[in-house]
Design a protein around this motif. Structure first.
Motif, PDB file in Angstrom:
ATOM      1  N   GLY A 187       2.726  -3.950  -8.557  1.00  0.00           N
ATOM      2  CA  GLY A 187       3.443  -3.961  -9.168  1.00  0.00           C
ATOM      3  C   GLY A 187       2.098  -2.871 -10.021  1.00  0.00           C
ATOM      4  O   GLY A 187       2.297  -2.247 -11.115  1.00  0.00           O
ATOM      5  N   SER A 188       1.247  -3.128  -9.516  1.00  0.00           N
ATOM      6  CA  SER A 188       0.128  -2.500 -10.396  1.00  0.00           C
ATOM      7  C   SER A 188       0.245  -0.623 -10.613  1.00  0.00           C
ATOM      8  O   SER A 188      -0.114  -0.101 -11.281  1.00  0.00           O
ATOM      9  CB  SER A 188      -1.728  -2.340  -9.385  1.00  0.00           C
ATOM     10  OG  SER A 188      -1.544  -2.152  -8.630  1.00  0.00           O
ATOM     11  N   SER A 219       0.600 -11.280   2.077  1.00  0.00           N
ATOM     12  CA  SER A 219       0.472 -10.052   1.662  1.00  0.00           C
ATOM     13  C   SER A 219      -1.088  -8.665   2.614  1.00  0.00           C
ATOM     14  O   SER A 219      -1.771  -9.591   2.621  1.00  0.00           O
ATOM     15  CB  SER A 219       0.002  -9.655   0.254  1.00  0.00           C
ATOM     16  OG  SER A 219       1.216  -9.932  -0.428  1.00  0.00           O
ATOM     17  N   ARG A 221      -3.730  -6.512   1.981  1.00  0.00           N
ATOM     18  CA  ARG A 221      -5.146  -5.797   1.794  1.00  0.00           C
ATOM     19  C   ARG A 221      -5.834  -4.834   2.022  1.00  0.00           C
ATOM     20  O   ARG A 221      -7.004  -4.847   1.621  1.00  0.00           O
ATOM     21  CB  ARG A 221      -5.246  -6.506   0.219  1.00  0.00           C
ATOM     22  CG  ARG A 221      -4.259  -7.198  -0.773  1.00  0.00           C
ATOM     23  CD  ARG A 221      -4.627  -7.647  -1.805  1.00  0.00           C
ATOM     24  NE  ARG A 221      -3.933  -8.525  -2.200  1.00  0.00           N
ATOM     25  CZ  ARG A 221      -2.790  -9.557  -2.579  1.00  0.00           C
ATOM     26  NH1 ARG A 221      -3.478 -10.718  -0.981  1.00  0.00           N
ATOM     27  NH2 ARG A 221      -1.850  -9.753  -3.052  1.00  0.00           N
TER      28      ARG A 221
END
Ligand SMILES: Cc1cc2nc3c(=O)[nH]c(=O)nc-3n(C[C@H](O)[C@H](O)[C@H](O)COP(=O)(O)O)c2cc1C
Length: 226
Positions: A172-173, A17, A19
Motif C-alpha cells: 500500500g505504501s 510477504s 521483503r
C-alpha cells in the motif's frame, strides 16, 4: 514437468510477504504469464474484471525504483489518489503494532530507532530490490465495493506466483507517489492507484525474510450462527 511446487492448501498456508529479492534473477516470462492468467480468473461483481495492472521489469523497474527513492529522499510529500487513510484503533491497533514489532525485530530495529525505521520504510520504495513490480489500479469512478474485486485479483496473483516459487509483497505504501508511478509507467489519469506488488525470487540472506506473521483464531473474525 509442471512448474507448480505446491497444492492449493499448502500454497495458501506457506505464502508470506517477501521483503528482499534477488535483483538480477528475472522471473521467466512463461511463469509470469501463467500467474497472470490464473489471477485473471479472480471473481468480480458482474464479471467486469476492474483491475488494471502495469508491470515494470528489469531496467524499467530499476528506473521506477530510482524515481521513487528520489521522491522520498528529497522530502517530496506523498499525495495518494485517495486520501481516506484508515485509522486502526483498539484491537486493530494492537495487531498493527504486533505486525510492525515482528518485522522490526527480525530487522534488528528497536522501538526508538528512528533512523532504522526510516530505513525500513525506504525499503518499500527500493521495492525490496525486486526485479519486477506490478502497480494495481482501477477506474477512478469506482469505490470500495469494486476495490474488493481488485483485492481478490491481487491475492490470486500472489498465490499463483508463490506456487511457482516466486515471492511477492503487496505494498500500500506505493500509493504515496501516484504522480511518479504515472510518469514512469504511463498510467492514465482516469485510473486510481490501489497498491503495488513487488515480486521475484527471494533473497534468503535478507533478515526481514525471517519474519512470520501469525493469525488470530477464526473466532476473532467469524461468527458462526446456527
Ligand atoms: C493491501 C496490502 C498492502 C500492504 N502494504 C504493505 C506495505 O506497504 N509494506 C509492507 O512491507 N507490507 C505491506 N503489506 C504486507 C502485510 O504487512 C502482510 O501481508 C501482513 O503483515 C501479513 O503477513 P504475511 O503476508 O507475511 O502473511 C500489505 C499487504 C496488503 C494486503
Amino acid at each position: 514437468m509442471t512448474s507448480v511446487k505446491y497444492d492449493l492448501d499448502e500454497t495458501i498456508r506457506s505464502r508470506r510477504s517477501v521483503r528482499g529479492f534477488l535483483p538480477d534473477r528475472l522471473v521467466p516470462r512463461k511463469l509470469l504469464i501463467e500467474a497472470l492468467e490464473l489471477a485473471q480468473r479472480a471473481p468480480s461483481n458482474c464479471n467486469v474484471q476492474p483491475w488494471r495492472v502495469f508491470i515494470a521489469s528489469g531496467p524499467r523497474c530499476q528506473r521506477l525504483r530510482e524515481a521513487l527513492c528520489q521522491a522520498v529522499l528529497s522530502g517530496q510529500p506523498g499525495r495518494p489518489d485517495d486520501d481516506e487513510a484508515d485509522r486502526f484503533e483498539g484491537d486493530y491497533r494492537r495487531l498493527q503494532v504486533e505486525c510492525a514489532v515482528a518485522l522490526y525485530q527480525e530487522m534488528g530495529i528497536q522501538r526508538d530507532d528512528h533512523a532504522g525505521r526510516a530505513r525500513a520504510l525506504l525499503r518499500n520504495f527500493e521495492l525490496f530490490d525486486a526485479p519486477h513490480v506490478a502497480i494495481v489500479c482501477m477506474h477512478r469512478s469506482f469505490g470500495r465495493v469494486v476495490a474488493l474485486d481488485v483485492g481478490m485479483y491481487v491475492q490470486t496473483f500472489m498465490l499463483a506466483l508463490w506456487a511457482r516459487g516466486i515471492g511477492s509483497c503487496a505494498q500500500g505504501s506505493l500509493r504515496q507517489y501516484p504522480d511518479v508511478l504515472r510518469r514512469e509507467l504511463g498510467i492514465p489519469d482516469d485510473l486510481r492507484v490501489l497498491c503495488g506488488v513487488s515480486f521475484g525470487y527471494e533473497n534468503p540472506d535478507v533478515p526481514a525474510n525471517r519474519c512470520r506473521q501469525g493469525r488470530e483464531p477464526i473466532e476473532h473474525n467469524v461468527t458462526l450462527l446456527e
